[in-house]
Scaffold this active site. Sequence first.
Site, PDB file in Angstrom:
ATOM      1  N   GLU A 292       0.842  -1.199   0.000  1.00  0.00           N
ATOM      2  CA  GLU A 292       0.000   0.000   0.000  1.00  0.00           C
ATOM      3  C   GLU A 292       0.874   1.245   0.000  1.00  0.00           C
ATOM      4  OE1 GLU A 292      -2.496   1.506  -0.730  1.00  0.00           O
ATOM      5  OE2 GLU A 292      -4.001   1.718   0.853  1.00  0.00           O
ATOM      6  N   ASP A 293       0.383   2.309  -0.627  1.00  0.00           N
ATOM      7  CA  ASP A 293       1.169   3.538  -0.708  1.00  0.00           C
ATOM      8  C   ASP A 293       1.259   4.259   0.640  1.00  0.00           C
ATOM      9  OD1 ASP A 293      -1.540   4.230  -0.739  1.00  0.00           O
ATOM     10  OD2 ASP A 293      -1.379   5.604  -2.428  1.00  0.00           O
TER      11      ASP A 293
ATOM     12  N   ASP B  19      -3.413   6.079   6.173  1.00  0.00           N
ATOM     13  CA  ASP B  19      -4.006   7.340   6.614  1.00  0.00           C
ATOM     14  C   ASP B  19      -4.959   7.023   7.771  1.00  0.00           C
ATOM     15  OD1 ASP B  19      -4.296  10.232   5.935  1.00  0.00           O
ATOM     16  OD2 ASP B  19      -6.347   9.672   5.451  1.00  0.00           O
TER      17      ASP B  19
HETATM   18  P1  IMP Z   1      -6.946   5.222   4.477  1.00  0.00           P
HETATM   19  O1  IMP Z   1      -7.593   6.471   5.040  1.00  0.00           O
HETATM   20  O2  IMP Z   1      -5.862   4.695   5.385  1.00  0.00           O
HETATM   21  O3  IMP Z   1      -7.968   4.206   4.105  1.00  0.00           O
HETATM   22  O4  IMP Z   1      -6.230   5.660   3.128  1.00  0.00           O
HETATM   23  C1  IMP Z   1      -6.997   5.810   1.992  1.00  0.00           C
HETATM   24  C2  IMP Z   1      -6.205   6.192   0.785  1.00  0.00           C
HETATM   25  O5  IMP Z   1      -6.170   7.605   0.710  1.00  0.00           O
HETATM   26  C3  IMP Z   1      -4.761   5.773   0.683  1.00  0.00           C
HETATM   27  O6  IMP Z   1      -4.569   4.461   0.248  1.00  0.00           O
HETATM   28  C4  IMP Z   1      -4.273   6.745  -0.380  1.00  0.00           C
HETATM   29  O7  IMP Z   1      -4.562   6.239  -1.663  1.00  0.00           O
HETATM   30  C5  IMP Z   1      -5.095   7.974  -0.090  1.00  0.00           C
HETATM   31  N1  IMP Z   1      -4.293   8.983   0.622  1.00  0.00           N
HETATM   32  C6  IMP Z   1      -4.266   9.254   1.941  1.00  0.00           C
HETATM   33  N2  IMP Z   1      -3.416  10.265   2.221  1.00  0.00           N
HETATM   34  C7  IMP Z   1      -2.878  10.615   1.024  1.00  0.00           C
HETATM   35  C8  IMP Z   1      -1.906  11.623   0.634  1.00  0.00           C
HETATM   36  O8  IMP Z   1      -1.342  12.394   1.438  1.00  0.00           O
HETATM   37  N3  IMP Z   1      -1.625  11.694  -0.692  1.00  0.00           N
HETATM   38  C9  IMP Z   1      -2.203  10.879  -1.628  1.00  0.00           C
HETATM   39  N4  IMP Z   1      -3.098   9.941  -1.307  1.00  0.00           N
HETATM   40  C10 IMP Z   1      -3.435   9.814   0.011  1.00  0.00           C
HETATM   41 MG    MG Z   2      -3.871   3.726  -1.608  1.00  0.00          MG
END
Ligand code: IMP
Ligand code: MG
Length: 181
Positions: free
Chosen positions: A103-104, A107
Amino acid sequence: MSDILLADDLVRVLIDEETIQNRVGQLASQINRDYAHLESTLILVGVLKGSFIFLSDLVRKLTIDHVVDFIALSSYDGGESGNVRLLMDTRENMEGKHVLIVEDILDSGNTLDYLMRNFRTRAPKSVRTAVLLDKPERHILPIDIAYLGFTIPDVWVVGYGLDYNEKYRTLPYIAEMKPQG
Ligand code: IMP
Ligand code: MG
Protein backbone atom coordinates in the site's frame (compact mmCIF):
# COMPACT_ATOMS: atom_id res chain seq x y z
CA MET A 1 17.92 19.06 -4.08
CA SER A 2 18.33 22.68 -5.19
CA ASP A 3 18.23 21.67 -8.86
CA ILE A 4 14.61 20.43 -8.63
CA LEU A 5 12.10 22.89 -10.08
CA LEU A 6 9.03 22.42 -7.93
CA ALA A 7 5.49 22.91 -9.30
CA ASP A 8 3.59 25.92 -7.92
CA ASP A 9 1.22 23.96 -5.71
CA LEU A 10 3.99 21.92 -4.08
CA VAL A 11 5.61 23.20 -0.89
CA ARG A 12 8.78 21.12 -0.69
CA VAL A 13 10.35 17.77 -1.39
CA LEU A 14 9.65 15.66 1.68
CA ILE A 15 11.58 12.52 0.64
CA ASP A 16 14.02 12.63 -2.25
CA GLU A 17 14.52 9.94 -4.88
CA GLU A 18 17.74 8.52 -3.49
CA THR A 19 16.30 8.22 0.02
CA ILE A 20 13.22 6.42 -1.33
CA GLN A 21 15.29 4.02 -3.43
CA ASN A 22 17.59 3.18 -0.49
CA ARG A 23 14.66 2.55 1.82
CA VAL A 24 12.81 0.37 -0.72
CA GLY A 25 16.03 -1.64 -1.07
CA GLN A 26 16.15 -2.14 2.71
CA LEU A 27 12.51 -3.25 2.81
CA ALA A 28 13.13 -5.71 -0.03
CA SER A 29 16.12 -7.15 1.86
CA GLN A 30 13.97 -7.62 4.97
CA ILE A 31 11.26 -9.33 2.93
CA ASN A 32 13.84 -11.54 1.22
CA ARG A 33 15.14 -12.61 4.63
CA ASP A 34 11.76 -13.07 6.31
CA TYR A 35 10.23 -15.13 3.50
CA ALA A 36 13.42 -16.99 2.54
CA HIS A 37 12.23 -20.43 3.53
CA LEU A 38 8.70 -20.44 2.19
CA GLU A 39 7.04 -23.66 1.30
CA SER A 40 4.78 -21.70 -1.07
CA THR A 41 5.01 -18.68 -3.34
CA LEU A 42 4.49 -15.26 -1.78
CA ILE A 43 1.61 -13.27 -3.28
CA LEU A 44 2.17 -9.51 -3.31
CA VAL A 45 -1.08 -7.58 -3.70
CA GLY A 46 -0.67 -4.00 -4.85
CA VAL A 47 -3.51 -1.65 -3.95
CA LEU A 48 -4.31 0.39 -7.07
CA LYS A 49 -3.52 2.91 -8.08
CA GLY A 50 -1.23 4.54 -5.52
CA SER A 51 1.06 1.58 -4.83
CA PHE A 52 2.06 0.71 -8.39
CA ILE A 53 5.41 2.49 -8.44
CA PHE A 54 6.42 1.36 -4.94
CA LEU A 55 5.37 -2.19 -5.85
CA SER A 56 7.28 -2.20 -9.14
CA ASP A 57 10.51 -1.01 -7.48
CA LEU A 58 10.04 -3.42 -4.57
CA VAL A 59 9.41 -6.58 -6.61
CA ARG A 60 12.40 -5.97 -8.82
CA LYS A 61 14.58 -6.20 -5.72
CA LEU A 62 13.04 -9.45 -4.49
CA THR A 63 15.06 -12.63 -4.85
CA ILE A 64 12.41 -14.91 -3.33
CA ASP A 65 9.70 -16.72 -5.26
CA HIS A 66 6.72 -14.39 -5.68
CA VAL A 67 3.75 -13.47 -7.84
CA VAL A 68 2.23 -10.03 -8.29
CA ASP A 69 -1.48 -9.34 -8.05
CA PHE A 70 -3.62 -6.21 -7.78
CA ILE A 71 -6.78 -5.01 -6.12
CA ALA A 72 -8.68 -1.76 -6.67
CA LEU A 73 -10.82 -0.07 -4.04
CA SER A 74 -12.67 3.16 -3.72
CA SER A 75 -13.14 4.92 -0.42
CA TYR A 76 -15.40 7.78 0.39
CA ASP A 77 -15.38 9.65 3.65
CA GLY A 78 -18.70 8.77 5.19
CA GLY A 79 -18.12 10.71 8.38
CA GLU A 80 -16.26 8.89 11.16
CA SER A 81 -16.22 5.45 9.57
CA GLY A 82 -14.86 5.54 6.03
CA ASN A 83 -16.68 3.37 3.52
CA VAL A 84 -14.52 1.11 1.37
CA ARG A 85 -15.86 -0.53 -1.79
CA LEU A 86 -14.23 -3.25 -3.91
CA LEU A 87 -13.81 -2.16 -7.55
CA MET A 88 -11.56 -4.94 -8.88
CA ASP A 89 -10.63 -8.10 -7.03
CA THR A 90 -7.40 -10.11 -7.04
CA ARG A 91 -6.96 -13.08 -9.40
CA GLU A 92 -4.69 -15.40 -7.41
CA ASN A 93 -6.13 -18.00 -5.06
CA MET A 94 -4.83 -17.06 -1.60
CA GLU A 95 -5.80 -20.26 0.19
CA GLY A 96 -2.78 -21.65 2.04
CA LYS A 97 -0.50 -18.92 0.62
CA HIS A 98 1.45 -16.11 2.25
CA VAL A 99 0.06 -12.73 1.24
CA LEU A 100 1.76 -9.33 1.47
CA ILE A 101 -0.45 -6.29 0.85
CA VAL A 102 1.53 -3.43 -0.70
CA GLU A 103 0.00 0.00 0.00
CA ASP A 104 1.17 3.54 -0.71
CA ILE A 105 0.07 5.24 2.50
CA LEU A 106 -1.65 4.49 5.79
CA ASP A 107 -4.01 7.34 6.61
CA SER A 108 -7.21 6.56 8.58
CA GLY A 109 -6.56 2.82 8.34
CA ASN A 110 -9.93 2.10 6.71
CA THR A 111 -8.43 0.63 3.52
CA LEU A 112 -6.00 -1.74 5.23
CA ASP A 113 -8.51 -2.74 7.89
CA TYR A 114 -10.98 -3.66 5.13
CA LEU A 115 -8.33 -5.61 3.20
CA MET A 116 -6.99 -7.51 6.21
CA ARG A 117 -10.49 -8.59 7.22
CA ASN A 118 -11.48 -9.46 3.65
CA PHE A 119 -8.31 -11.46 2.91
CA ARG A 120 -8.47 -13.39 6.19
CA THR A 121 -11.79 -14.90 5.05
CA ARG A 122 -9.91 -16.45 2.09
CA ALA A 123 -7.82 -18.74 4.35
CA PRO A 124 -4.32 -17.52 3.47
CA LYS A 125 -1.39 -18.89 5.45
CA SER A 126 -0.51 -15.34 6.53
CA VAL A 127 -1.40 -11.75 5.65
CA ARG A 128 0.97 -8.86 6.28
CA THR A 129 1.35 -5.30 5.06
CA ALA A 130 4.14 -3.33 3.40
CA VAL A 131 3.37 0.39 3.52
CA LEU A 132 5.53 3.12 2.04
CA LEU A 133 4.23 6.04 4.14
CA ASP A 134 2.46 6.31 7.49
CA LYS A 135 0.60 9.31 8.88
CA PRO A 136 0.18 8.27 12.55
CA GLU A 137 -1.76 11.43 13.45
CA ARG A 138 -4.58 10.38 11.09
CA HIS A 139 -5.19 6.83 12.32
CA ILE A 140 -8.75 5.90 13.27
CA LEU A 141 -8.25 2.15 13.22
CA PRO A 142 -5.15 0.36 14.55
CA ILE A 143 -3.20 -1.36 11.75
CA ASP A 144 -0.11 -3.51 12.12
CA ILE A 145 2.52 -2.60 9.51
CA ALA A 146 5.12 -5.33 8.99
CA TYR A 147 7.28 -3.27 6.59
CA LEU A 148 7.18 0.53 6.80
CA GLY A 149 9.04 2.96 4.55
CA PHE A 150 8.66 6.34 6.28
CA THR A 151 6.60 8.08 8.94
CA ILE A 152 5.37 11.50 7.78
CA PRO A 153 3.41 14.41 9.28
CA ASP A 154 -0.28 15.06 8.56
CA VAL A 155 0.11 16.79 5.18
CA TRP A 156 -1.11 15.82 1.69
CA VAL A 157 1.74 14.25 -0.24
CA VAL A 158 2.16 13.43 -3.94
CA GLY A 159 4.67 11.64 -6.12
CA TYR A 160 6.06 8.11 -6.34
CA GLY A 161 2.55 6.80 -7.10
CA LEU A 162 0.57 9.15 -4.91
CA ASP A 163 -1.65 11.73 -6.57
CA TYR A 164 -3.83 14.77 -6.13
CA ASN A 165 -6.75 14.37 -8.56
CA GLU A 166 -4.51 12.11 -10.71
CA LYS A 167 -1.76 14.75 -10.81
CA TYR A 168 1.89 14.27 -9.79
CA ARG A 169 1.81 10.45 -9.58
CA THR A 170 5.00 9.97 -11.58
CA LEU A 171 7.28 12.38 -9.76
CA PRO A 172 10.34 10.37 -8.64
CA TYR A 173 10.26 12.01 -5.19
CA ILE A 174 7.55 12.59 -2.56
CA ALA A 175 6.48 16.20 -2.16
CA GLU A 176 4.20 18.05 0.22
CA MET A 177 1.29 19.88 -1.39
CA LYS A 178 0.08 23.34 -0.51
CA PRO A 179 -3.26 23.01 1.30
CA GLN A 180 -5.94 23.18 -1.43
CA GLY A 181 -8.93 25.46 -0.87
P1 IMP B 1 -6.95 5.22 4.48
O1 IMP B 1 -7.59 6.47 5.04
O2 IMP B 1 -5.86 4.70 5.38
O3 IMP B 1 -7.97 4.21 4.11
O4 IMP B 1 -6.23 5.66 3.13
C1 IMP B 1 -7.00 5.81 1.99
C2 IMP B 1 -6.20 6.19 0.79
O5 IMP B 1 -6.17 7.61 0.71
C3 IMP B 1 -4.76 5.77 0.68
O6 IMP B 1 -4.57 4.46 0.25
C4 IMP B 1 -4.27 6.74 -0.38
O7 IMP B 1 -4.56 6.24 -1.66
C5 IMP B 1 -5.09 7.97 -0.09
N1 IMP B 1 -4.29 8.98 0.62
C6 IMP B 1 -4.27 9.25 1.94
N2 IMP B 1 -3.42 10.27 2.22
C7 IMP B 1 -2.88 10.62 1.02
C8 IMP B 1 -1.91 11.62 0.63
O8 IMP B 1 -1.34 12.39 1.44
N3 IMP B 1 -1.63 11.69 -0.69
C9 IMP B 1 -2.20 10.88 -1.63
N4 IMP B 1 -3.10 9.94 -1.31
C10 IMP B 1 -3.44 9.81 0.01
MG1 MG C 1 -3.87 3.73 -1.61
